[in-house]
Design a protein around this motif. Structure first.
Motif, short mmCIF file in Angstrom:
data_model
loop_
_atom_site.label_atom_id
_atom_site.label_comp_id
_atom_site.label_asym_id
_atom_site.label_seq_id
_atom_site.Cartn_x
_atom_site.Cartn_y
_atom_site.Cartn_z
N LEU A 91 6.27 -15.48 -72.97
CA LEU A 91 5.78 -15.85 -74.29
C LEU A 91 6.79 -16.68 -75.06
N ILE A 92 8.05 -16.28 -75.03
CA ILE A 92 9.08 -16.98 -75.79
C ILE A 92 9.29 -18.39 -75.27
N THR A 93 9.27 -18.55 -73.96
CA THR A 93 9.43 -19.90 -73.38
C THR A 93 8.30 -20.80 -73.84
N GLY A 94 7.07 -20.29 -73.77
CA GLY A 94 5.92 -21.09 -74.18
C GLY A 94 5.91 -21.39 -75.66
N MET A 95 6.24 -20.41 -76.48
CA MET A 95 6.23 -20.62 -77.93
C MET A 95 7.34 -21.57 -78.36
N THR A 96 8.48 -21.51 -77.68
CA THR A 96 9.57 -22.43 -78.00
C THR A 96 9.18 -23.86 -77.63
N PHE A 97 8.53 -24.02 -76.47
CA PHE A 97 8.04 -25.34 -76.08
C PHE A 97 7.05 -25.86 -77.12
N HIS A 143 -2.76 -19.05 -79.34
CA HIS A 143 -3.75 -17.99 -79.13
C HIS A 143 -4.12 -17.92 -77.64
N VAL A 144 -4.33 -19.07 -77.05
CA VAL A 144 -4.70 -19.12 -75.63
C VAL A 144 -3.52 -18.78 -74.74
N PHE A 145 -2.39 -19.41 -74.99
CA PHE A 145 -1.21 -19.20 -74.14
C PHE A 145 -0.77 -17.75 -74.12
N ASN A 146 -0.67 -17.13 -75.29
CA ASN A 146 -0.23 -15.73 -75.34
C ASN A 146 -1.25 -14.79 -74.70
N SER A 147 -2.53 -15.11 -74.83
CA SER A 147 -3.56 -14.30 -74.18
C SER A 147 -3.41 -14.35 -72.66
N ILE A 148 -3.12 -15.54 -72.16
CA ILE A 148 -2.88 -15.69 -70.72
C ILE A 148 -1.65 -14.88 -70.31
N GLY A 149 -0.59 -14.97 -71.11
CA GLY A 149 0.64 -14.23 -70.81
C GLY A 149 0.42 -12.74 -70.75
N ASP A 191 -6.37 -28.52 -76.48
CA ASP A 191 -5.36 -27.50 -76.75
C ASP A 191 -5.45 -26.36 -75.74
N VAL A 192 -6.67 -26.00 -75.38
CA VAL A 192 -6.89 -24.91 -74.43
C VAL A 192 -6.38 -25.30 -73.05
N ILE A 193 -6.73 -26.51 -72.63
CA ILE A 193 -6.28 -27.00 -71.32
C ILE A 193 -4.75 -27.08 -71.28
N ALA A 194 -4.16 -27.55 -72.37
CA ALA A 194 -2.70 -27.66 -72.44
C ALA A 194 -2.04 -26.28 -72.33
N ALA A 195 -2.66 -25.27 -72.93
CA ALA A 195 -2.12 -23.91 -72.86
C ALA A 195 -2.16 -23.39 -71.43
N PHE A 196 -3.25 -23.63 -70.73
CA PHE A 196 -3.36 -23.22 -69.32
C PHE A 196 -2.33 -23.97 -68.46
N ILE A 202 5.16 -22.39 -66.43
CA ILE A 202 6.13 -21.35 -66.73
C ILE A 202 6.04 -20.17 -65.76
N TYR A 203 4.85 -19.84 -65.30
CA TYR A 203 4.65 -18.67 -64.45
C TYR A 203 5.62 -18.60 -63.26
N PRO A 204 5.77 -19.66 -62.47
CA PRO A 204 6.67 -19.56 -61.30
C PRO A 204 8.10 -19.21 -61.67
N PHE A 205 8.56 -19.68 -62.82
CA PHE A 205 9.94 -19.41 -63.21
C PHE A 205 10.14 -17.97 -63.67
N VAL A 206 9.15 -17.42 -64.34
CA VAL A 206 9.28 -16.07 -64.90
C VAL A 206 8.93 -15.00 -63.88
N TYR A 207 7.91 -15.24 -63.09
CA TYR A 207 7.42 -14.20 -62.17
C TYR A 207 7.71 -14.52 -60.70
N ALA A 208 7.27 -15.67 -60.22
CA ALA A 208 7.41 -15.96 -58.80
C ALA A 208 8.88 -16.03 -58.37
#
Length: 222
Positions: A91-97, A143-149, A191-196, A202-208
């Motif tokens: 979340l923090i990485t995405g919100m900072t971006f 709203h979209v990005f954090n929901s995905i997170g 905006d929704v597509i950009a959030a996805f 970000i996912y590969p860096f945080v989880y994978a």
């Protein structure tokens, strides 16, 4: 002495609360972006936006987003420190971006209806949101990005895998929240597509990456 020791143990157990200090960075920065008036805003628009009707009832899941993120963060904070750190890192990485992008690339919308076909409590809530939240700084949708997170964190949680009803309820609510952003004209489809897209980056860096590291360690000789 017992009370002092209990306090020390409590602080030690929940010392990962330091992550929440990010709010002291995010909120002042976001408020500054919302209040600045000396910039030219690039209007975000997708042709698909013109085909999406305004539906005030989506204000319900839109507002539930605040509790959705807070409850999820609270759950991981108290039950799964590693999951909490990963969720916050995502979340923090995405919100900072988001903050950086909106700082150098001011953006906004011109989608909100001026008049409403109905007059009800849902429309009143939408009017309140419109009055308190400017149609600027929308790309990507937080709203979209954090929901995905939150959904990713819930999906990866070993404990919650034993509670499929909770998982699927969270997924359904997340979908409704994402839909609410466009049906309330709070965000463009762009905006929704950009959030996805941001979530995918970000996912590969945080989880994978962490999973790969853990796999390597597990194969090392003891």
């Amino acid at each position: 002495m017992n009370a002092i020791q209990q306090t020390k143990n409590f602080i030690k157990k929940y010392r990962h609360a330091w992550v929440l200090l990010y709010g002291l960075i995010y909120m002042p920065w976001f408020v500054y972006l919302e209040r600045r008036t000396d910039v030219h805003y690039f209007v975000i628009h997708s042709p698909l936006d013109d085909y999406i009707p305004f539906v005030e009832y989506f204000i319900v899941p839109y507002l539930l987003w605040f509790g959705f993120v807070a409850v999820a963060a609270g759950y991981f904070f108290f039950t799964d420190k590693k999951g909490f750190y990963r969720l916050c890192a995502f979340l923090i990485t995405g919100m900072t971006f988001f903050l950086l992008l909106c700082t150098v690339f001011p953006n906004g919308l011109n989608l909100r209806p001026i008049t409403f076909a109905r007059d009800n409590i849902f429309v009143d809530l939408v009017k309140y949101i419109y009055a308190t939240d400017t149609p600027t700084n929308v790309l990507p949708s937080i709203h979209v990005f954090n929901s995905i997170g939150v959904c990713i964190a819930i999906w990866r949680s070993e404990a919650l895998k034993r509670h499929r009803m909770i998982q699927w309820s969270a997924y359904v609510l997340a979908v409704l929240i994402i839909l609410s952003t466009v049906f309330l004209k709070q965000h463009s489809v762009t905006d929704v597509i950009a959030a996805f897209a941001l979530a995918c980056v970000i996912y590969p860096f945080v989880y994978a990456a962490q999973e790969k590291k853990a796999t390597k360690l597990s194969h090392q000789p003891i």
